[in-house]
Design a protein around this motif. Structure first.
Motif, mmCIF file in Angstrom:
data_model
loop_
_atom_site.group_PDB
_atom_site.id
_atom_site.type_symbol
_atom_site.label_atom_id
_atom_site.label_comp_id
_atom_site.label_asym_id
_atom_site.label_seq_id
_atom_site.Cartn_x
_atom_site.Cartn_y
_atom_site.Cartn_z
ATOM 1 N N LYS A 54 69.474 49.611 8.755
ATOM 2 C CA LYS A 54 68.131 49.354 8.222
ATOM 3 C C LYS A 54 68.132 48.297 7.123
ATOM 4 O O LYS A 54 67.233 47.451 7.051
ATOM 5 N N ARG A 55 69.124 48.347 6.248
ATOM 6 C CA ARG A 55 69.177 47.376 5.145
ATOM 7 C C ARG A 55 69.365 45.959 5.688
ATOM 8 O O ARG A 55 68.663 45.025 5.273
ATOM 9 N N LEU A 56 70.296 45.807 6.618
ATOM 10 C CA LEU A 56 70.522 44.487 7.201
ATOM 11 C C LEU A 56 69.334 44.043 8.044
ATOM 12 O O LEU A 56 68.954 42.869 8.036
ATOM 13 N N ALA A 57 68.751 44.978 8.790
ATOM 14 C CA ALA A 57 67.607 44.641 9.640
ATOM 15 C C ALA A 57 66.466 44.077 8.805
ATOM 16 O O ALA A 57 65.813 43.099 9.196
ATOM 17 N N ALA A 58 66.209 44.681 7.641
ATOM 18 C CA ALA A 58 65.138 44.198 6.764
ATOM 19 C C ALA A 58 65.466 42.803 6.222
ATOM 20 O O ALA A 58 64.586 41.939 6.126
ATOM 21 N N ALA A 59 66.731 42.589 5.870
ATOM 22 C CA ALA A 59 67.137 41.279 5.347
ATOM 23 C C ALA A 59 67.000 40.201 6.421
ATOM 24 O O ALA A 59 66.507 39.093 6.155
ATOM 25 N N PHE A 60 67.429 40.519 7.653
ATOM 26 C CA PHE A 60 67.305 39.555 8.743
ATOM 27 C C PHE A 60 65.833 39.274 9.067
ATOM 28 O O PHE A 60 65.474 38.159 9.427
ATOM 29 N N GLN A 61 64.998 40.310 8.947
ATOM 30 C CA GLN A 61 63.570 40.135 9.204
ATOM 31 C C GLN A 61 62.956 39.130 8.231
ATOM 32 O O GLN A 61 62.131 38.287 8.611
ATOM 33 N N ASP A 62 63.353 39.203 6.959
ATOM 34 C CA ASP A 62 62.862 38.239 5.979
ATOM 35 C C ASP A 62 63.249 36.816 6.376
ATOM 36 O O ASP A 62 62.435 35.884 6.276
ATOM 37 N N LEU A 63 64.479 36.639 6.825
ATOM 38 C CA LEU A 63 64.927 35.310 7.253
ATOM 39 C C LEU A 63 64.093 34.793 8.410
ATOM 40 O O LEU A 63 63.715 33.621 8.460
#
Length: 699
Positions: free
Chosen positions: A324-333
């Motif tokens: 979830k943490r990485l998914a949110a970061a990738f979503q911002d990108l």
């Protein structure tokens, strides 16, 4: 190879079976292309002056150049789209004619439902897959078989096959359809029948050289065919099932068609260190593949590597990350459209899978990348050169100290690549037009939801200008703003301090601030963080706009942070660049006074182009580079020979002083050379050098 002009229906009638190899792409014609074919058929069928209508070529491989009565299936190399679409039309036509009264079922001799099926759709005396005249690959196969065989469509069906068949059913079922014209038009379709002998012809080379009238193949289509075409059928099946099909499934049909070429470009950037041009992805892949397989001759390790990287790309770029943490970061990108960082992230994600990085470290790196790209966008820093920046970013990282190394790299970048500082970012936030900012929605979403567990979906709200956009402000607003109300409105209207979110945009209208504040649903009662503090204000003017902008800018600094390292740690990553073993003394042609003066003038001008330009003395030439060499100086007895690193066709040289050395052996980097001596027009030659520098920056 044997080529002949033939009617398409004759080709289908005489051929026992046409098979689309497993390495071919899936059926991809859209309804617009089906409509074009339909219109062409109707026009040919209603115009007696037209004897034929050419629709392209069909290229297929036989074991030998026997005639088409052979029972060997024909492997289709080019022409799948036309064959499939005509098959769908013939199947729909047979169905439509079958519903007519008996006496009307054969509008043209040879075009009854039974004859259409037995001549062009099926082999009536065969069973199993050999029953069908045309066998597609992958999920297309079962859907077409069901349509031709009159069976129920499979659960996992091909949407394109189904929808295009339905399109033809609709056209044939419309009132007033001239079935005779459709039959005559079909009978006039002509193709070039190109038959290849595998023992004598090279299908791959022929496939690449085809310029058919069908839908243009993507770079990924060409790559798949290049990898699989020359293999034995059993090996093709295994490699496709084990490597390629999982990639297609991970991407999904829409993303595969739209993004797979981009993925391959990022993959090649990672594994080769060079960024292929969008039009040259296939050629770059072939060159890399041949080098990668030269020792073993096996393509499987290459396919395995490609499969691994595609999984990483899907996690980063297509929203398939499970954490979830990485998914949110990738979503911002993805929201800020930071595709340029994907080569670096593919490398980072590889190291993450190898255990070199923790989940938290990867997330922090992604956050820094997002902050870097977003800050530059707010500060209106040009994006040119970012491709090259991130293609080479990982080269100098110390992976035993991965995160600190990334931070140090960011902090050491200067000039046009520099990480915008907190004061620069805050000032841009307070003064820039953010209403017309492309990343406006992302910006407001992050501001509203930072450190908030109960996430607000900002799509449910609209942008509100607290100070209205109306040029004819009411007297109340003019009084609140003061005598220079027009100047204040023009200056602050679209800036951060004056923008917020609301669900009451129409109710707010152009009302005075106190009305917006106190009304039902007004600022006093808003649950949004962006509106906090507005309910306690008595007026809205330049001072309150600036005050709110400063507060929100401070919040933004906490979200999009600057990398930080203690000075002693930063110093460890700022060791002087290792000097080469060569110097100007190793180039005797630079030592005579006149030549030395010319060289010193030249190097001074080149180094002044940008603080990031570096100089390196090598054995045979002197290199000047930013990300890589843009001009090299080869000292010669009579002159300085300059190698400019850009395509010859990209150089504007109205005096024709440069020459093209593409494909010729020479010292230095680049495809363009020019001479410089004491009698040259120095300013003009420097103009050519500047073009090479600007070309690299733009790339």
């Amino acid at each position: 190879m044997k080529a002949s002009e033939t009617k398409l229906l004759d080709l289908l009638a005489k051929g026992s079976q046409f098979v689309i190899p497993i390495y071919q792409r899936t059926y991809s014609w859209a309804q617009s292309e089906c409509a074009q074919l339909w219109d062409d058929i109707v026009r040919a069928g209603t115009d007696d002056s037209l004897n034929a209508h050419f629709i392209g070529s069909i290229v297929h491989v036989e074991k030998g150049l026997s005639n088409l009565t052979s029972q060997e299936p024909n492997l289709v190399i080019d022409g799948q789209q036309r064959l499939t679409t005509v098959t769908l039309l013939v199947a729909a036509l047979a169905e439509a004619l079958g519903r007519l009264p008996e006496q009307n079922r054969e509008p043209l001799d040879g075009f009854s439902p039974k004859k259409l099926r037995n001549r062009y759709l099926v082999n009536n005396d065969e069973e199993g897959d050999r029953y069908f005249k045309l066998l597609l690959s992958q999920t297309d196969r079962d859907t077409l078989k069901a349509i031709v065989g009159g069976a129920q469509l499979p659960k996992h069906r091909s949407e394109r096959i189904e929808s295009n068949h339905a399109y033809f059913q609709g056209r044939l079922g419309s009132q007033g359809t001239d079935y005779g014209a459709i039959c005559r038009g079909l009978a006039k379709l002509v193709v070039v029948d190109i038959r290849l002998d595998r023992s004598q012809d090279n299908p791959q080379l022929i496939f690449e050289s085809m310029n058919s009238t069908g839908r243009k193949l993507s770079q990924a289509d060409l790559i798949r065919n290049f990898v699989l075409m020359g293999l034995e059928p059993s090996t093709q099946e295994r490699f496709y099932a084990q490597y390629w099909r999982p990639m297609e499934s991970d991407f999904g049909q829409a993303a595969y068609e739209a993004q797979f070429d981009d993925f391959v470009r990022h993959y090649l950037t990672v594994v080769t260190g060079e960024i292929p041009r969008l039009a040259d992805i296939y050629e770059a892949f072939k060159a890399y593949a041949r080098a990668a397989t030269s020792d073993t001759g096996s393509v499987e390790p290459l396919l395995s590597q490609l499969r691994d990287y595609s999984g990483r790309y899907c996690a980063v770029a297509l929203g398939q990350e499970k954490d979830k943490r990485l998914a949110a970061a990738f979503q911002d990108l993805r929201e800020i459209k930071a595709d340029v960082v994907y080569p670096l992230l593919l490398e980072v994600y590889t190291d993450y899978e190898l255990g070199t990085l923790t989940t938290g470290e990867v997330a922090e790196i992604v956050d820094l990348l997002t902050s870097y790209i977003f800050r530059r966008a707010v500060c209106r820093v040009p994006t040119n050169s970012l491709n090259t920046t991130f293609a080479t970013f990982g080269k100098g990282l110390r992976k035993e100290r991965y995160l600190d190394s990334v931070k140090a790299r960011f902090l050491s970048m200067k000039s046009y690549r520099a990480f915008p500082t907190d004061p620069e970012f805050a000032e841009a936030l307070k003064t820039a037009d953010l209403y017309h900012f492309k990343r406006r929605s992302y910006f407001l979403r992050r501001l509203e939801n930072h450190n908030r567990k109960e996430v607000v979906t900002i799509e449910d709200y609209t942008i509100e200008h607290i100070l209205p956009q109306n040029e004819k402000l009411s007297q109340e607003w003019r009084d609140a703003l003061g005598d220079n109300w027009g100047e204040i409105q023009a200056r602050y209207l679209h800036t951060l301090g004056n923008l917020t979110l609301t669900g009451y945009n129409s109710e707010y209208s152009d009302h005075p601030f106190t009305v917006k504040r106190d009304m039902n649903g007004g600022f006093k009662h808003s649950p949004l963080r962006l509106n906090q503090g507005l309910g306690q204000l008595d007026t809205w003017n330049a001072d309150t706009i600036q005050s709110r902008a400063a507060r929100l800018a401070d919040a933004a600094l906490d979200i999009w942070q600057m990398p930080e390292l203690p000075p002693q740690v930063m110093a460890e990553f700022q060791q002087p660049r290792a000097e080469t073993a060569f110097s100007i003394e190793d180039h005797p042609n630079l030592l005579p006074p006149a030549r030395r003066a010319l060289f010193d003038k030249f190097r001074s001008e080149v180094l002044a182009l940008d603080p990031t330009v570096t100089e390196q003395f090598l054995k045979l030439y002197v290199a000047y580079k930013v990300e890589t060499n843009f001009v090299d100086v080869v000292p010669q007895v009579a002159r300085l020979r300059l190698s400019l690193n850009l395509p010859f066709e990209s150089l504007h040289d109205e005096r024709d002083l440069a020459w093209d050395v593409t494909g010729r052996g020479h010292w230095g980097n680049g495809n363009v050379e020019a001479g410089l001596d004491e009698s040259s027009d120095f300013t003009y030659i420097m103009g050519l050098v500047r073009q090479a520098y600007e070309y690299q920056i733009a790339e």
